[in-house]
Scaffold this motif. Structure first.
Motif, PDB file in Angstrom:
ATOM      1  N   ARG A 146       0.854  -1.197   0.000  1.00 23.60           N
ATOM      2  CA  ARG A 146       0.000   0.000   0.000  1.00 23.60           C
ATOM      3  C   ARG A 146       0.885   1.241   0.000  1.00 23.60           C
ATOM      4  NH1 ARG A 146      -5.410   0.799   3.726  1.00 23.60           N
ATOM      5  NH2 ARG A 146      -6.022   2.860   2.947  1.00 23.60           N
ATOM      6  N   ILE A 147       0.559   2.166  -0.856  1.00 21.18           N
ATOM      7  CA  ILE A 147       1.261   3.446  -0.929  1.00 21.18           C
ATOM      8  C   ILE A 147       0.326   4.498  -0.335  1.00 21.18           C
ATOM      9  CG2 ILE A 147       2.336   5.157  -2.443  1.00 21.18           C
ATOM     10  CD1 ILE A 147       2.660   2.897  -4.511  1.00 21.18           C
ATOM     11  N   GLN A 148       0.761   5.142   0.741  1.00 23.96           N
ATOM     12  CA  GLN A 148      -0.099   6.105   1.426  1.00 23.96           C
ATOM     13  C   GLN A 148       0.588   7.453   1.550  1.00 23.96           C
ATOM     14  OE1 GLN A 148      -0.877   3.283   4.885  1.00 23.96           O
ATOM     15  NE2 GLN A 148      -2.904   4.225   4.685  1.00 23.96           N
ATOM     16  N   ASN A 149      -0.162   8.507   1.225  1.00 23.14           N
ATOM     17  CA  ASN A 149       0.294   9.890   1.406  1.00 23.14           C
ATOM     18  C   ASN A 149       1.643  10.159   0.747  1.00 23.14           C
ATOM     19  OD1 ASN A 149      -1.999  10.450   3.053  1.00 23.14           O
ATOM     20  ND2 ASN A 149      -0.955   9.485   4.781  1.00 23.14           N
ATOM     21  N   LYS A 150       1.802   9.623  -0.452  1.00 28.07           N
ATOM     22  CA  LYS A 150       3.033   9.841  -1.204  1.00 28.07           C
ATOM     23  C   LYS A 150       2.701  10.191  -2.653  1.00 28.07           C
ATOM     24  CE  LYS A 150       6.036   6.646   1.350  1.00 28.07           C
ATOM     25  NZ  LYS A 150       6.898   5.447   1.233  1.00 28.07           N
ATOM     26  N   GLU A 151       3.610  10.939  -3.249  1.00 31.27           N
ATOM     27  CA  GLU A 151       3.508  11.149  -4.687  1.00 31.27           C
ATOM     28  C   GLU A 151       3.921   9.857  -5.388  1.00 31.27           C
ATOM     29  OE1 GLU A 151       5.731  14.512  -5.946  1.00 31.27           O
ATOM     30  OE2 GLU A 151       4.624  15.927  -4.692  1.00 31.27           O
ATOM     31  N   ILE A 152       3.369   9.646  -6.563  1.00 24.19           N
ATOM     32  CA  ILE A 152       3.659   8.415  -7.311  1.00 24.19           C
ATOM     33  C   ILE A 152       4.278   8.780  -8.648  1.00 24.19           C
ATOM     34  CG2 ILE A 152       2.661   6.373  -8.402  1.00 24.19           C
ATOM     35  CD1 ILE A 152       0.435   6.499  -6.272  1.00 24.19           C
ATOM     36  N   LYS A 153       5.376   8.152  -8.954  1.00 21.20           N
ATOM     37  CA  LYS A 153       6.017   8.352 -10.248  1.00 21.20           C
ATOM     38  C   LYS A 153       6.629   7.032 -10.686  1.00 21.20           C
ATOM     39  CE  LYS A 153       9.476  11.056 -12.758  1.00 21.20           C
ATOM     40  NZ  LYS A 153      10.570  12.059 -12.655  1.00 21.20           N
ATOM     41  N   VAL A 154       5.923   6.323 -11.526  1.00 25.12           N
ATOM     42  CA  VAL A 154       6.386   5.041 -12.050  1.00 25.12           C
ATOM     43  C   VAL A 154       6.460   5.162 -13.558  1.00 25.12           C
ATOM     44  CG1 VAL A 154       5.962   2.570 -12.201  1.00 25.12           C
ATOM     45  CG2 VAL A 154       5.280   3.818 -10.135  1.00 25.12           C
ATOM     46  N   ARG A 158       1.338   8.213 -12.449  1.00 23.44           N
ATOM     47  CA  ARG A 158       1.769   9.502 -11.929  1.00 23.44           C
ATOM     48  C   ARG A 158       0.698  10.047 -10.986  1.00 23.44           C
ATOM     49  NH1 ARG A 158       5.889   8.468 -14.062  1.00 23.44           N
ATOM     50  NH2 ARG A 158       7.301   9.740 -15.318  1.00 23.44           N
ATOM     51  N   ALA A 159       1.136  10.552  -9.851  1.00 23.10           N
ATOM     52  CA  ALA A 159       0.243  11.269  -8.934  1.00 23.10           C
ATOM     53  C   ALA A 159       1.057  12.400  -8.327  1.00 23.10           C
ATOM     54  CB  ALA A 159      -0.297  10.344  -7.850  1.00 23.10           C
ATOM     55  N   SER A 160       0.742  13.638  -8.698  1.00 23.98           N
ATOM     56  CA  SER A 160       1.529  14.779  -8.243  1.00 23.98           C
ATOM     57  C   SER A 160       1.229  15.145  -6.797  1.00 23.98           C
ATOM     58  CB  SER A 160       1.277  15.990  -9.150  1.00 23.98           C
ATOM     59  OG  SER A 160      -0.100  16.298  -9.177  1.00 23.98           O
ATOM     60  N   SER A 161       0.040  14.775  -6.321  1.00 23.72           N
ATOM     61  CA  SER A 161      -0.301  15.014  -4.918  1.00 23.72           C
ATOM     62  C   SER A 161      -0.456  13.656  -4.231  1.00 23.72           C
ATOM     63  CB  SER A 161      -1.595  15.814  -4.804  1.00 23.72           C
ATOM     64  OG  SER A 161      -2.655  15.150  -5.461  1.00 23.72           O
ATOM     65  N   ALA A 162      -0.470  13.677  -2.914  1.00 22.71           N
ATOM     66  CA  ALA A 162      -0.494  12.430  -2.156  1.00 22.71           C
ATOM     67  C   ALA A 162      -1.704  11.573  -2.518  1.00 22.71           C
ATOM     68  CB  ALA A 162      -0.494  12.738  -0.666  1.00 22.71           C
ATOM     69  N   ALA A 163      -1.448  10.305  -2.760  1.00 21.79           N
ATOM     70  CA  ALA A 163      -2.510   9.363  -3.096  1.00 21.79           C
ATOM     71  C   ALA A 163      -2.407   8.162  -2.170  1.00 21.79           C
ATOM     72  CB  ALA A 163      -2.404   8.933  -4.549  1.00 21.79           C
ATOM     73  N   ASP A 164      -3.469   7.393  -2.118  1.00 27.11           N
ATOM     74  CA  ASP A 164      -3.516   6.185  -1.313  1.00 27.11           C
ATOM     75  C   ASP A 164      -3.951   5.046  -2.230  1.00 27.11           C
ATOM     76  OD1 ASP A 164      -3.757   4.222   0.584  1.00 27.11           O
ATOM     77  OD2 ASP A 164      -5.300   5.220   1.780  1.00 27.11           O
ATOM     78  N   VAL A 165      -3.041   4.120  -2.517  1.00 27.38           N
ATOM     79  CA  VAL A 165      -3.352   3.026  -3.437  1.00 27.38           C
ATOM     80  C   VAL A 165      -2.820   1.706  -2.892  1.00 27.38           C
ATOM     81  CG1 VAL A 165      -3.161   4.622  -5.397  1.00 27.38           C
ATOM     82  CG2 VAL A 165      -1.230   3.137  -4.820  1.00 27.38           C
ATOM     83  N   ILE A 166      -3.459   0.635  -3.316  1.00 28.61           N
ATOM     84  CA  ILE A 166      -2.942  -0.715  -3.101  1.00 28.61           C
ATOM     85  C   ILE A 166      -2.516  -1.260  -4.454  1.00 28.61           C
ATOM     86  CG2 ILE A 166      -3.611  -3.104  -2.582  1.00 28.61           C
ATOM     87  CD1 ILE A 166      -5.316  -2.078  -0.313  1.00 28.61           C
ATOM     88  N   TYR A 167      -1.351  -1.880  -4.498  1.00 30.54           N
ATOM     89  CA  TYR A 167      -0.893  -2.473  -5.752  1.00 30.54           C
ATOM     90  C   TYR A 167      -0.701  -3.976  -5.540  1.00 30.54           C
ATOM     91  CZ  TYR A 167       3.741  -2.372  -3.562  1.00 30.54           C
ATOM     92  OH  TYR A 167       4.795  -2.559  -2.700  1.00 30.54           O
TER      93      TYR A 167
END
Length: 260
Positions: free
Chosen positions: A19-27, A73-82
Motif C-alpha cells: 500500500r502506498i499512502q500519502n506519497k507522490e507516485i512516479k512510475v 503519476r500522482a503529483s499530490s499524495a494518493a492512497d493506493v494498493i498495488y
C-alpha cells in the motif's frame, strides 16, 4: 523515455503487494509478464496502459495484463494498493488471459471495487500463504470478468520473448548486435529486428541506446562518476556516440539535462 522491460520484476517468482499512502507516485512506463493492479483508495492517479490514458480517482482500478506497457503519476499524495501477480500462479485462469488484451483496462464500479479492495487487503494482511493465494484468485477472477478481454491480433501483439529481453537487459553494456542475438537464440536477425520494432516502435539499436542512456543517467546521479565515465561505463563506445544519442533522446545536452 520509452517503456522499459522491468527485469527485476520479471525475475521475481512471487507476488508483490503493498500500500502506498500519502506519497507522490512516479512510475515510468514499463512492462513485464506479470498482471498488475492499482486500486485507488483516495487521491488521483494518472494511468497509462498501452495507448489508453485515464485519471483515476477513489473507487477505481487499473488492470495491466502480461506485457502491457503501463505507468503511473500522482503529483499530490494518493492512497493506493498495488498487486503484481506472476502468471505462473494463474493455474486454470492462465488460458483465460493467454493471447488476450483488455479492451477496457479501467474499472469504475463500486460493488466490484469493494469486493476487490476487501480481497486485496486480506492478501496484504494474512500470514497464511494458502489463504493469500485464494484471495489473489478472487481478485483476478473478479477483475478479469470486467475488463472486456479480447483476442490479440496483429495490431496488439508484441510477440514478447522474455529470455531475449532479459539477456539484452543484462548485457547491454557489452557489444551487442542483431547477428550476436541471432546466434545466441537461433532467431533470424530480421525476426529480432522486427520484434523490437513491433514491441517498442524503434529499432534494436535505438532500444539498446535507451538502456544505456538510462544507466548513464543512473550512474551520474550516484555522484561517483562524471558524465564521460558514466557514458563509458554504460556501454557507449565513445563520448561522441553518447552525446549524439543523448541529444536525440532528450533534445538537449547532458549538461542542460542535469541542470534541470
Amino acid at each position: 523515455m520509452r517503456a522499459y522491460f522491468h527485469l527485476l520484476r520479471e525475475k521475481k517468482d512471487q507476488p508483490e503487494y503493498g500500500r502506498i499512502q500519502n506519497k507522490e507516485i512516479k512510475v515510468d512506463l514499463h512492462f513485464h509478464s506479470q498482471i498488475e493492479l492499482y486500486i485507488i483508495i483516495s487521491g488521483q492517479v494518472d494511468v497509462l496502459i498501452n495507448e489508453k490514458h485515464k485519471t483515476l480517482g477513489a473507487g477505481e482500478i487499473a488492470v495491466s495484463l502480461s506485457n502491457d506497457t503501463h505507468g503511473y503519476r500522482a503529483s499530490s499524495a494518493a492512497d493506493v494498493i498495488y498487486l503484481v501477480i506472476p502468471t505462473r500462479l494463474l493455474g486454470d485462469l492462465a488460458q483465460s488471459v493467454e493471447n488476450k488484451y483488455a479492451s477496457s483496462p479501467f474499472i469504475n464500479d463500486k460493488s466490484i471495487f469493494d469486493k476487490v479492495l476487501d480481497a486485496a487487503n486480506k492478501v496484504i494482511d494474512t500470514s497464511n500463504e494458502l489463504l493469500r493465494r485464494g484471495y489473489l484468485y478472487l481478485v483476478l477472477g473478479t477483475v478479469l470478468e470486467n475488463i472486456g478481454l479480447k483476442e490479440v491480433d496483429e495490431d496488439h501483439s508484441t510477440h514478447s520473448d522474455a529470455k531475449l529481453l532479459i539477456y539484452v537487459s543484462e548485457n547491454f553494456k557489452k557489444e551487442l548486435s542483431l547477428s550476436h542475438l541471432s546466434e545466441k537464440f537461433g532467431y533470424n536477425p530480421s525476426y529480432i529486428s522486427g520484434y523490437f520494432k513491433k514491441a517498442f516502435g524503434v529499432s534494436f539499436s535505438k532500444y539498446l541506446s535507451t538502456l544505456r542512456l538510462r544507466e548513464a543517467i543512473r550512474l551520474f546521479e550516484t555522484g561517483e562518476y562524471n558524465v564521460t565515465e558514466s557514458a563509458l561505463e554504460s556501454g557507449f563506445g565513445s563520448t561522441r556516440s553518447f552525446y549524439r544519442a543523448f541529444c536525440e533522446e532528450f533534445h538537449c545536452s547532458p549538461k542542460e539535462y542535469f541542470k534541470k
